[in-house]
Design a protein around this motif. Sequence first.
Motif, mmCIF file in Angstrom:
data_model
loop_
_atom_site.group_PDB
_atom_site.id
_atom_site.type_symbol
_atom_site.label_atom_id
_atom_site.label_comp_id
_atom_site.label_asym_id
_atom_site.label_seq_id
_atom_site.Cartn_x
_atom_site.Cartn_y
_atom_site.Cartn_z
ATOM 1 N N SER A 192 7.946 2.265 5.155
ATOM 2 C CA SER A 192 8.893 3.283 4.718
ATOM 3 C C SER A 192 8.175 4.610 4.565
ATOM 4 O O SER A 192 7.027 4.651 4.132
ATOM 5 C CB SER A 192 9.499 2.869 3.364
ATOM 6 O OG SER A 192 10.280 3.916 2.817
ATOM 7 N N ALA A 193 8.862 5.699 4.899
ATOM 8 C CA ALA A 193 8.346 7.047 4.647
ATOM 9 C C ALA A 193 9.132 7.597 3.465
ATOM 10 O O ALA A 193 10.339 7.798 3.554
ATOM 11 C CB ALA A 193 8.524 7.928 5.874
ATOM 12 N N HIS A 194 8.452 7.812 2.360
ATOM 13 C CA HIS A 194 9.090 8.219 1.104
ATOM 14 C C HIS A 194 8.739 9.675 0.823
ATOM 15 O O HIS A 194 7.562 10.038 0.831
ATOM 16 C CB HIS A 194 8.580 7.317 -0.028
ATOM 17 C CG HIS A 194 9.200 7.593 -1.344
ATOM 18 N ND1 HIS A 194 10.384 7.029 -1.739
ATOM 19 C CD2 HIS A 194 8.796 8.383 -2.362
ATOM 20 C CE1 HIS A 194 10.684 7.434 -2.946
ATOM 21 N NE2 HIS A 194 9.735 8.275 -3.353
ATOM 22 N N ALA A 229 7.969 10.124 -6.997
ATOM 23 C CA ALA A 229 7.579 8.896 -7.698
ATOM 24 C C ALA A 229 7.867 7.672 -6.833
ATOM 25 O O ALA A 229 8.771 6.888 -7.122
ATOM 26 C CB ALA A 229 8.321 8.798 -9.032
ATOM 27 N N PRO A 230 7.083 7.482 -5.771
ATOM 28 C CA PRO A 230 7.321 6.300 -4.920
ATOM 29 C C PRO A 230 6.902 5.038 -5.658
ATOM 30 O O PRO A 230 6.085 5.084 -6.575
ATOM 31 C CB PRO A 230 6.417 6.551 -3.720
ATOM 32 C CG PRO A 230 5.305 7.383 -4.265
ATOM 33 C CD PRO A 230 5.935 8.257 -5.311
ATOM 34 N N PRO A 231 7.445 3.888 -5.250
ATOM 35 C CA PRO A 231 6.980 2.628 -5.837
ATOM 36 C C PRO A 231 5.491 2.456 -5.569
ATOM 37 O O PRO A 231 4.980 2.842 -4.521
ATOM 38 C CB PRO A 231 7.792 1.558 -5.098
ATOM 39 C CG PRO A 231 8.939 2.285 -4.487
ATOM 40 C CD PRO A 231 8.486 3.688 -4.252
ATOM 41 N N THR A 232 4.778 1.901 -6.512
ATOM 42 C CA THR A 232 3.332 1.715 -6.379
ATOM 43 C C THR A 232 3.025 0.319 -5.857
ATOM 44 O O THR A 232 3.855 -0.592 -5.954
ATOM 45 C CB THR A 232 2.648 1.926 -7.739
ATOM 46 O OG1 THR A 232 3.227 1.027 -8.684
ATOM 47 C CG2 THR A 232 2.820 3.355 -8.225
ATOM 48 N N THR A 259 3.583 7.147 2.867
ATOM 49 C CA THR A 259 3.882 6.002 3.723
ATOM 50 C C THR A 259 3.630 4.747 2.904
ATOM 51 O O THR A 259 2.529 4.523 2.412
ATOM 52 C CB THR A 259 3.007 6.019 4.982
ATOM 53 O OG1 THR A 259 3.257 7.232 5.702
ATOM 54 C CG2 THR A 259 3.312 4.825 5.877
ATOM 55 N N LEU A 260 4.678 3.954 2.746
ATOM 56 C CA LEU A 260 4.609 2.717 1.974
ATOM 57 C C LEU A 260 4.711 1.528 2.908
ATOM 58 O O LEU A 260 5.533 1.519 3.833
ATOM 59 C CB LEU A 260 5.771 2.651 0.970
ATOM 60 C CG LEU A 260 5.847 3.775 -0.056
ATOM 61 C CD1 LEU A 260 7.210 3.764 -0.742
ATOM 62 C CD2 LEU A 260 4.744 3.618 -1.067
ATOM 63 N N SER A 282 0.833 -1.203 0.000
ATOM 64 C CA SER A 282 0.000 0.000 0.000
ATOM 65 C C SER A 282 0.865 1.249 0.000
ATOM 66 O O SER A 282 2.029 1.220 0.405
ATOM 67 C CB SER A 282 -0.932 0.014 1.213
ATOM 68 O OG SER A 282 -0.182 0.149 2.407
ATOM 69 N N ALA A 283 0.245 2.348 -0.456
ATOM 70 C CA ALA A 283 0.887 3.657 -0.455
ATOM 71 C C ALA A 283 -0.155 4.680 -0.037
ATOM 72 O O ALA A 283 -1.254 4.711 -0.589
ATOM 73 C CB ALA A 283 1.419 3.985 -1.846
ATOM 74 N N GLN A 284 0.174 5.504 0.971
ATOM 75 C CA GLN A 284 -0.765 6.517 1.451
ATOM 76 C C GLN A 284 -0.036 7.849 1.527
ATOM 77 O O GLN A 284 0.944 7.986 2.258
ATOM 78 C CB GLN A 284 -1.305 6.137 2.826
ATOM 79 C CG GLN A 284 -2.272 7.149 3.371
ATOM 80 C CD GLN A 284 -2.835 6.734 4.719
ATOM 81 O OE1 GLN A 284 -2.543 5.667 5.239
ATOM 82 N NE2 GLN A 284 -3.643 7.591 5.294
ATOM 83 N N ARG A 285 -0.492 8.816 0.740
ATOM 84 C CA ARG A 285 0.130 10.141 0.733
ATOM 85 C C ARG A 285 -0.479 11.011 1.819
ATOM 86 O O ARG A 285 -1.687 11.094 1.975
ATOM 87 C CB ARG A 285 -0.036 10.817 -0.619
ATOM 88 C CG ARG A 285 0.610 12.205 -0.653
ATOM 89 C CD ARG A 285 0.721 12.795 -2.024
ATOM 90 N NE ARG A 285 1.670 12.106 -2.873
ATOM 91 C CZ ARG A 285 2.989 12.266 -2.848
ATOM 92 N NH1 ARG A 285 3.535 13.081 -1.947
ATOM 93 N NH2 ARG A 285 3.767 11.623 -3.691
ATOM 94 N N GLU A 286 0.416 11.684 2.559
ATOM 95 C CA GLU A 286 0.037 12.694 3.542
ATOM 96 C C GLU A 286 0.928 13.896 3.267
ATOM 97 O O GLU A 286 2.049 13.966 3.764
ATOM 98 C CB GLU A 286 0.225 12.168 4.961
ATOM 99 C CG GLU A 286 -0.711 11.024 5.291
ATOM 100 C CD GLU A 286 -0.485 10.454 6.685
ATOM 101 O OE1 GLU A 286 0.045 11.173 7.553
ATOM 102 O OE2 GLU A 286 -0.835 9.287 6.889
#
Length: 121
Positions: free
Chosen positions: A81-83, A87-90, A68-69, A59-63
Motif C-alpha cells: 500500500s502507498a499511504h 499516521a500510517p499503521p506501524t 510504502t507499507l 514494514s513501512a518505508q517513508r519516501e
Amino acid sequence: GTIVQVASPERLWASRADAWVARFIGLANVEERGATSFVTRPEAVVFRADPHGDAVVDSAQREGPVVTLRARYDDGHEIVSAHAGLAPPTPGTRVAVEIDREAVVEVPTAVPSRPADDAVG
C-alpha cells in the motif's frame, strides 16, 4: 532481449502489457491466476488498523510524503500500500485491507509471443 512494451511513463503505469511488465516497473501487487493476472496499484490499497483484520503490517518505508507499507495476509501472501497520511499503521499492526476494485487491472500473465524467461533489452 525483446522489447515487450513501448509507452510513456503515464501510459505504462496505467496499462501494462502483462504481469512481467507490471513487476518490472516495480508493482508488487500482481496476482497470477493461470493465463490471467490481476494488478493492483499500491495507491488503491488502504490498510486500516483492525484487531480482527486479515493482514499484519511487515514494514513501512517513508519516501517524502508517501509511506510504502507491506503487509502479509494470514495465508502468507503479501500486499503493498502507498499511504499518504501522517499516521500510517506501524509494523506489527493487524489491519483490514481495503482495495478500490476500480483500480484492479486485468492483464495477460505473459504475452503469448514472448517466452516467460525472456529479458527486456
